[in-house]
Design an enzyme around this catalytic site. Structure first.
Site, PDB file in Angstrom:
ATOM      1  N   ASP A   9       0.974  -0.877  -0.194  1.00 39.09           N
ATOM      2  CA  ASP A   9       0.243   0.280   0.029  1.00 39.09           C
ATOM      3  C   ASP A   9       0.561   1.595  -0.069  1.00 39.09           C
ATOM      4  O   ASP A   9       0.712   2.119   1.301  1.00 39.09           O
ATOM      5  CB  ASP A   9      -1.002  -0.178   1.061  1.00 39.09           C
ATOM      6  CG  ASP A   9      -1.865  -1.267   1.002  1.00 39.09           C
ATOM      7  OD1 ASP A   9      -2.662  -1.132  -0.091  1.00 39.09           O
ATOM      8  OD2 ASP A   9      -2.122  -2.316   1.409  1.00 39.09           O
ATOM      9  N   HIS A  11       0.941   3.348  -2.295  1.00 40.29           N
ATOM     10  CA  HIS A  11       0.338   4.133  -3.074  1.00 40.29           C
ATOM     11  C   HIS A  11       0.761   5.707  -4.089  1.00 40.29           C
ATOM     12  O   HIS A  11       0.553   6.836  -3.602  1.00 40.29           O
ATOM     13  CB  HIS A  11      -0.932   4.530  -1.959  1.00 40.29           C
ATOM     14  CG  HIS A  11      -2.015   3.862  -1.780  1.00 40.29           C
ATOM     15  ND1 HIS A  11      -2.750   4.066  -2.927  1.00 40.29           N
ATOM     16  CD2 HIS A  11      -2.032   2.713  -1.040  1.00 40.29           C
ATOM     17  CE1 HIS A  11      -3.516   1.983  -2.161  1.00 40.29           C
ATOM     18  NE2 HIS A  11      -3.432   2.313  -1.740  1.00 40.29           N
ATOM     19  N   ASP A  48      -0.658  -2.471  -4.565  1.00 41.20           N
ATOM     20  CA  ASP A  48      -0.975  -1.337  -4.592  1.00 41.20           C
ATOM     21  C   ASP A  48       0.277  -0.316  -4.462  1.00 41.20           C
ATOM     22  O   ASP A  48       0.404   0.845  -3.538  1.00 41.20           O
ATOM     23  CB  ASP A  48      -1.982  -0.696  -3.636  1.00 41.20           C
ATOM     24  CG  ASP A  48      -3.287  -0.961  -3.333  1.00 41.20           C
ATOM     25  OD1 ASP A  48      -3.559  -0.765  -4.898  1.00 41.20           O
ATOM     26  OD2 ASP A  48      -4.172  -0.695  -3.023  1.00 41.20           O
ATOM     27  N   HIS A  84      -6.003  -1.125  -6.321  1.00 44.36           N
ATOM     28  CA  HIS A  84      -5.419  -0.255  -6.905  1.00 44.36           C
ATOM     29  C   HIS A  84      -4.176  -0.186  -8.698  1.00 44.36           C
ATOM     30  O   HIS A  84      -4.453   0.617  -8.771  1.00 44.36           O
ATOM     31  CB  HIS A  84      -4.787   1.429  -6.544  1.00 44.36           C
ATOM     32  CG  HIS A  84      -6.143   1.612  -5.578  1.00 44.36           C
ATOM     33  ND1 HIS A  84      -5.827   3.095  -5.534  1.00 44.36           N
ATOM     34  CD2 HIS A  84      -6.451   1.141  -4.242  1.00 44.36           C
ATOM     35  CE1 HIS A  84      -6.427   3.244  -4.585  1.00 44.36           C
ATOM     36  NE2 HIS A  84      -7.274   1.978  -3.782  1.00 44.36           N
ATOM     37  N   HIS A 165      -3.499  -9.370  -1.145  1.00 44.26           N
ATOM     38  CA  HIS A 165      -3.977  -8.044  -1.200  1.00 44.26           C
ATOM     39  C   HIS A 165      -5.639  -8.160  -0.742  1.00 44.26           C
ATOM     40  O   HIS A 165      -6.602  -7.669  -1.369  1.00 44.26           O
ATOM     41  CB  HIS A 165      -3.599  -6.974  -2.235  1.00 44.26           C
ATOM     42  CG  HIS A 165      -4.014  -5.784  -1.779  1.00 44.26           C
ATOM     43  ND1 HIS A 165      -3.071  -5.147  -1.913  1.00 44.26           N
ATOM     44  CD2 HIS A 165      -5.204  -4.805  -2.595  1.00 44.26           C
ATOM     45  CE1 HIS A 165      -3.378  -3.358  -1.749  1.00 44.26           C
ATOM     46  NE2 HIS A 165      -4.200  -3.076  -2.040  1.00 44.26           N
ATOM     47  N   HIS A 198      -3.431  -4.221   1.656  1.00 50.50           N
ATOM     48  CA  HIS A 198      -4.719  -3.864   1.580  1.00 50.50           C
ATOM     49  C   HIS A 198      -5.127  -2.847   2.687  1.00 50.50           C
ATOM     50  O   HIS A 198      -6.141  -1.973   2.609  1.00 50.50           O
ATOM     51  CB  HIS A 198      -5.768  -5.019   0.740  1.00 50.50           C
ATOM     52  CG  HIS A 198      -7.206  -4.175   0.422  1.00 50.50           C
ATOM     53  ND1 HIS A 198      -7.421  -3.308  -0.264  1.00 50.50           N
ATOM     54  CD2 HIS A 198      -8.538  -4.625   1.058  1.00 50.50           C
ATOM     55  CE1 HIS A 198      -8.500  -2.417  -0.672  1.00 50.50           C
ATOM     56  NE2 HIS A 198      -9.766  -4.233  -0.130  1.00 50.50           N
ATOM     57  N   HIS A 200      -5.428  -0.824   5.411  1.00 50.94           N
ATOM     58  CA  HIS A 200      -4.038   0.079   5.813  1.00 50.94           C
ATOM     59  C   HIS A 200      -4.057   0.595   7.771  1.00 50.94           C
ATOM     60  O   HIS A 200      -3.905   1.627   8.173  1.00 50.94           O
ATOM     61  CB  HIS A 200      -4.339   1.657   5.579  1.00 50.94           C
ATOM     62  CG  HIS A 200      -4.817   1.805   4.127  1.00 50.94           C
ATOM     63  ND1 HIS A 200      -4.912   3.180   3.402  1.00 50.94           N
ATOM     64  CD2 HIS A 200      -4.869   0.845   3.130  1.00 50.94           C
ATOM     65  CE1 HIS A 200      -4.634   2.433   2.065  1.00 50.94           C
ATOM     66  NE2 HIS A 200      -4.182   1.411   1.839  1.00 50.94           N
TER      67      HIS A 200
END
Length: 423
Positions: A9, A11, A48, A84, A165, A198, A200
């Site tokens: 994650d 991102h 991600d 994502h 995930h 996935h 957070h």
């Protein structure tokens, strides 16, 4: 003794604000440098890596430079798709980086007699065996676990890592109570390490047959108000390093140091607007903000006056003048008795959007499935996200418009992974 790094994650490209983008870049660079200094044998990203499947090329370029340094240090990077990482067209930046040799997508599969069969990928240096199941854009991966051939994976010997995930039903955080999750019983048993993504929130879990189920949480702030607030409150962000030989030995969490945050919550319930404004300005004035990302959360119902009478702009300006890197004021929980229009309460925009989709489905007496298709609210929020994506640098307006419209149409018609051909 061998060791690998586990992060998720990340991102990259999630933030539009220049200050947050720069911090995002610094945190990723710090994590890559730490992997090299620690001498890990490989790096595993559980989804991600980027915030969107086709990110800004400047963000990609900065990331590839750091990943190239890791590769040059003879540290391979392994990854799976996160929610994502997908695009409606089926090809994302993850596929491009896989083709270019920057990273390796370790989800290798085939369909045999109605069963999903995963192929274990063996790291050539350590002999560790890795596999996993990628996420789907709107949380449809649970069906893959239901038809997964677990027995063949459980029979394999050696040190094994399973990457995923998804949220897990048994470990679901309270604030994600409505989120689609996967039952841990549908995971193959006997792996030495279950590398999650996935969710957070950092977490380490243990159940019989599943000795180490680990979520590192987002590397930086993830995205959205909740992630930003928790980081500003001091929740550590980082990644794990796992030591192993023929079996698991130990794991350690490595927090990053590139981010400093400050958080303030102000409840103005029962006060009128001038009183609320005075309290906000006084408390902001006492807050240490230099070189920090500051998040202010204002909640409560005003007894009199309007919310617009509170000088949020002045509070923000005073903190910036005192050296704050960036300031965000969350007012989603603030209302007034004088506010007569309908209001959907929530702590961030994403929560409000999901509430509105569900509320309107109920008003129309339609099920979520009937309203927006098989994937329900998830598909509706995905479509909304696609329709409001920003214009890329050097992209002509007509090309931007076409890209957004095409992405939205393709998202509604997106095929399921099991209809696609594996590599």
């Amino acid at each position: 003794m061998s060791k690998f790094a586990h992060m998720s994650d990340i991102h990259l490209g999630a933030h539009r604000e220049p200050a947050l983008r720069e911090l995002e870049r610094k945190c990723f660079a710090e994590a890559m440098d730490m992997c090299v200094r620690e001498g890990v044998d490989f790096l595993l990203v559980s989804g991600d890596l980027f915030h969107v499947g086709i990110p800004d090329l400047g963000v990609v370029n900065d990331a590839v430079k750091k990943m190239r340094e890791v590769r040059d240090a003879k540290i391979p990077i392994y990854a799976i798709y996160g929610s994502h990482d997908y695009t409606p067209t089926g090809t994302s930046v993850i596929d491009i980086l896989h083709t270019a040799g920057i990273l390796t997508n370790i989800m290798r599969w085939s369909m045999e007699d109605g069963r999903l069969r995963l192929k274990l990928f063996t790291d050539p240096e350590t002999g560790a065996k890795l596999t996993g199941i990628a996420a789907r854009k709107v949380g449809l991966e649970s069906k893959y676990y239901e038809i997964l051939d677990r027995e063949s994976l459980e029979r394999e010997g050696g040190f094994k890592v399973f990457a995923f995930h998804s949220g897990i039903t048994q470990f679901k955080p309270d604030y994600l109570s409505e989120m689609e999750t996967v039952d841990i019983e549908n995971f193959p048993k006997g792996f030495d390490y279950y590398a999650g993504g996935h969710i957070h929130v950092r977490g380490e879990y243990h159940l019989p047959g599943y000795p180490r189920v680990v979520f590192p949480g987002p590397l930086f702030t993830g995205y959205g108000v909740r992630d930003l607030e928790s980081t500003a409150r001091g929740e550590k962000r980082g990644f794990y390093v796992v030591d192993f030989d023929d079996k698991f030995r130990q794991m350690r969490f490595f927090p990053l140091k590139s981010f400093l945050g400050a958080y303030l919550e102000v409840d103005v319930g029962g006060k009128n607007a001038p009183e609320a404004n005075k309290e906000l300005q006084e408390r902001v004035g006492r807050l240490e903000v230099r070189d920090k990302v500051v998040v202010i959360r204002v909640t409560g119902e005003l007894a009199g006056g309007k919310t617009t009478e509170i000088d949020f702009h002045g509070a923000r300006r005073s903190m910036e003048e005192r050296g704050a890197v960036w300031v965000y004021v969350n007012r989603y929980g603030l209302t007034s008795k004088e506010l007569n229009q309908a209001r959907v309460l929530g702590e961030d925009a994403a929560t409000i959007e999901r509430s509105l989709f569900k509320e309107n489905a109920a008003k129309l007496k339609l099920s979520t499935k009937e309203l927006v298709g098989e994937s329900g609210v998830g598909r509706a929020t995905e479509l909304l996200s696609l329709l409001r994506q920003g214009q890329k640098s050097n992209e002509m307006k007509k090309d931007y418009t076409k890209r957004v419209v095409d992405s939205g149409a393709q998202a509604l018609l997106a095929k399921d992974l099991l209809e696609e051909e594996p590599e």
